[in-house]
Scaffold this active site. Structure first.
Site, PDB file in Angstrom:
ATOM      1  NE  ARG A  47      -3.908  -2.054   0.321  1.00 15.11           N
ATOM      2  CZ  ARG A  47      -4.620  -2.323  -0.743  1.00 15.11           C
ATOM      3  NH1 ARG A  47      -4.700  -1.464  -1.736  1.00 15.11           N
ATOM      4  NH2 ARG A  47      -5.254  -3.470  -0.873  1.00 15.11           N
ATOM      5  CG  ASP A 180       8.322 -24.499   9.184  1.00  8.74           C
ATOM      6  OD1 ASP A 180       9.456 -24.234   9.630  1.00  8.74           O
ATOM      7  OD2 ASP A 180       7.398 -24.895   9.913  1.00  8.74           O
ATOM      8  CG  HIS A 181      12.537 -19.676   9.242  1.00  6.65           C
ATOM      9  ND1 HIS A 181      11.509 -19.415  10.092  1.00  6.65           N
ATOM     10  CD2 HIS A 181      13.666 -19.578   9.996  1.00  6.65           C
ATOM     11  CE1 HIS A 181      11.983 -19.168  11.301  1.00  6.65           C
ATOM     12  NE2 HIS A 181      13.295 -19.260  11.275  1.00  6.65           N
ATOM     13  CD  GLU A 219      13.213 -17.246  19.490  1.00  3.65           C
ATOM     14  OE1 GLU A 219      13.600 -16.364  18.729  1.00  3.65           O
ATOM     15  OE2 GLU A 219      12.028 -17.518  19.667  1.00  3.65           O
ATOM     16  CG  HIS A 243       9.431 -22.951  13.204  1.00  6.87           C
ATOM     17  ND1 HIS A 243       9.156 -22.784  11.874  1.00  6.87           N
ATOM     18  CD2 HIS A 243       9.424 -21.713  13.749  1.00  6.87           C
ATOM     19  CE1 HIS A 243       8.979 -21.483  11.630  1.00  6.87           C
ATOM     20  NE2 HIS A 243       9.138 -20.833  12.750  1.00  6.87           N
TER      21      HIS A 243
HETATM   22  C1  BG6 Z   1       9.683 -17.284  13.817  1.00  5.73           C
HETATM   23  C2  BG6 Z   1       8.887 -16.886  15.036  1.00  5.73           C
HETATM   24  O1  BG6 Z   1       8.930 -18.132  12.995  1.00  5.73           O
HETATM   25  O2  BG6 Z   1      10.872 -17.951  14.228  1.00  5.73           O
HETATM   26  C3  BG6 Z   1       9.708 -16.015  15.953  1.00  5.73           C
HETATM   27  O3  BG6 Z   1       7.715 -16.190  14.621  1.00  5.73           O
HETATM   28  C4  BG6 Z   1      11.015 -16.679  16.297  1.00  5.73           C
HETATM   29  O4  BG6 Z   1       8.999 -15.714  17.143  1.00  5.73           O
HETATM   30  C5  BG6 Z   1      11.723 -17.154  15.033  1.00  5.73           C
HETATM   31  O5  BG6 Z   1      11.827 -15.738  16.977  1.00  5.73           O
HETATM   32  C6  BG6 Z   1      12.928 -17.992  15.391  1.00  5.73           C
HETATM   33  O6  BG6 Z   1      13.638 -18.305  14.242  1.00  5.73           O
HETATM   34  P1  BG6 Z   1      15.184 -18.687  14.317  1.00  5.73           P
HETATM   35  O7  BG6 Z   1      15.532 -19.090  12.930  1.00  5.73           O
HETATM   36  O8  BG6 Z   1      15.899 -17.455  14.773  1.00  5.73           O
HETATM   37  O9  BG6 Z   1      15.293 -19.784  15.318  1.00  5.73           O
END
Ligand code: BG6
Length: 505
Positions: A47, A180-181, A219, A243
């Site tokens: 936008r 899903d990274h 984390e 994840h």
């Molecule tokens: C994301 C979450 O998908 O993954 C975050 O929304 C999280 O809350 C993050 O911090 C963690 O990713 P990574 O790769 O740093 O472990």
């Protein structure tokens, strides 16, 4: 090895954080590594009323990585990359977007191959997909069309099903890439290789030899600037449903018949469907723990509690810590407990899988000699990526004193190999049409099926939300979950710090 056709990436939500922080740096690295096809352009859309120049300036300014690159790399090289970035301010009328896409396609020879990337709030996924469809942009024939959707994919089983249903009206399942990274992380993929490219682990990979499995995702940061989003999500939705259950599915799946996307994903779905769904309140009470961080002092500095974070309700019950015990109902895993926990504001950032093996069936050494000597396989996902095997060795000297020793491997020892970031890997896969590392519709739904009863129990019962001081390994009550079986392994960020045995002299 690569077959990447000419194409265009259209990013919706391009003025957002993810584009500058992750997507553009990933594409830049692919460009730097010579992985982009000859004709490739990126069209950002959102936008904001920006020009191409505004977009280029913004992504460089907002991405610390690109800014640093500018200091080290030839300016012309970066300009050439930036010249392939374009921007379109989105208006109600999507025909303007279509015209822009067609114009760029003709000018830059992207062969009508388009990837649409949804980096927008999930509430608008459906209307966006519909608009793309109505402009005839999702139809394949001359060129292919793909859609990448970011998480969260749904908020519950019902919303995930509705979303799948909605997207399927406009795109066919093979066109949809649910990102899903964690699946893009090298060490997560290595779970498959460890299991299926070696003959030494798989014979032991079952209830006969494995005592329990532990997965920790910790984390050290809090919710940072994402309080508004996080407070409606919580650890279970944010990390566990996607994840962590993806990691679990790779640990528990049966060997696929081959390595193509469908073969692997079929086995993952089967695995997720074999998770025992917790139905009664007693099991849900005994097998789940949720908690929230409260303020504390870390390294002499005051750290806010979760409820004091921006965007978070002052009486919020959203969990920043979740620990779940569960079982897998199939031949391989019957009666093996799994313990999976995820949390923010832990002492360190670390993700690891620990396979705890049973002690030998018959013990010939005295218990006092062997101590705590169960074998463990530690698969370190991040940050110190590697694998560690713990096994017993004889302490030199008289008698049979047994100590644990470590055998380890570190990814960092592969100095000559550039390890792609998760987004680089996943974007490149989508460019090449490989969906192996993307979640399929039934996979996402199977994960929600397991998670839904926990969320409902937490919402509807008076189950407690414990507090833990920011910077510790969660609430003490989490020990109850694992008690009688083992103790949580609280890992350090550095795999080498894992105590192994050595005789110094
Ligand atoms: C994301 C979450 O998908 O993954 C975050 O929304 C999280 O809350 C993050 O911090 C963690 O990713 P990574 O790769 O740093 O472990």
């Amino acid at each position: 090895m690569e077959n990447t056709e000419n194409q265009m990436l259209i990013i919706f939500g391009a003025s957002g954080d993810l584009t500058a922080r992750k997507l553009i740096p990933a594409i830049y690295n692919l460009y730097k590594g010579n992985h982009l096809p000859e004709n490739y352009v990126v069209l950002g859309a959102s936008r904001s009323d920006w020009s191409d120049a505004d977009f280029r300036k913004n992504v460089v300014e907002e991405s610390k990585y690109l800014e640093d690159e500018l200091k080290n790399v030839d300016n012309e090289f970066i300009s050439e990359f930036c010249n392939k970035l374009f921007y379109h301010p989105l208006k109600e009328d999507y025909s303007c977007l279509k015209n822009r896409i067609e114009k760029l396609n003709n000018e830059y020879g992207t062969d009508n191959n388009f990837i649409f990337y949804f980096s927008v709030p999930p509430s608008i996924y459906e209307s966006l997909a519909k608009n793309i469809y109505e402009q005839d942009l999702s139809k394949e024939g001359i060129g292919w069309k793909r859609l990448i959707v970011e998480k969260p994919f749904g908020y519950s089983l019902e919303t995930a099903r509705n979303l799948n249903h909605a997207l399927h009206k406009y795109f066919k399942e093979p066109q949809i890439f649910r990102i899903d990274h964690y699946l893009g992380k090298e060490t997560v993929q290595n779970l498959l290789v460890t299991r299926f490219a070696n003959s030494i682990f798989e014979p032991l990979w079952n209830r006969n030899y494995i005592h329990h499995v532990e997965v920790t995702n910790a984390e050290s940061v809090g919710v940072e600037k994402r309080g508004g989003y996080y407070d409606k999500s919580g650890a279970l939705r944010d990390m566990f449903q996607n994840h962590l259950l993806q990691i679990v599915s790779l640990i528990i799946m049966e060997p696929p018949i081959g390595s193509n996307a469908e073969e692997i994903r079929n086995e993952k779905v089967k695995a997720l469907k074999s998770l025992r769904i917790m139905k009664d309140d007693k099991t849900l009470h005994d097998h789940t723990i949720r908690a929230q961080y409260v303020s504390s002092i870390i390294d002499g500095k005051h750290v806010k509690g979760y409820r004091e974070e921006d965007g978070v309700e002052s009486n919020s019950t959203t969990e920043t810590y979740a620990a779940i015990k569960f079982f897998v109902d199939n031949w391989r895993w019957a009666d093996v407990p799994f313990y999976v926990r995820t949390a923010k504001r832990m002492p360190t950032k670390v993700t690891e899988v620990v396979i705890h093996f049973k002690t030998p069936h018959h013990q010939i050494f005295k218990e006092s000699d062997i101590g705590n000597n169960d074998n463990k396989l530690v698969i370190r996902i991040q940050p110190d990526e590697g694998i560690l095997i713990k096994f017993g060795v004889k302490v030199p000297g008289q008698g049979f004193n047994v100590e644990r020793a470590n055998l380890d491997f570190y990814y960092s020892s592969l100095v000559d190999t550039y390890v792609m970031t998760a987004y680089e890997r996943l974007l490149l896969d989508a460019m090449q049409g490989d969906a192996t590392l993307y979640a399929r519709a039934d996979e996402v739904e199977a994960a929600w099926e397991f998670v839904d009863p926990i969320l409902n129990y937490w919402k509807n019962s008076d189950s407690k939300v414990y507090g833990y001081s920011a910077g510790v390994w969660g609430p003490e009550n989490a020990d109850d979950l694992i008690e009688g079986v083992a103790m949580w392994r609280n890992p350090s960020a550095n795999l080498a710090d894992d105590p192994g045995f050595c005789v110094l002299k």
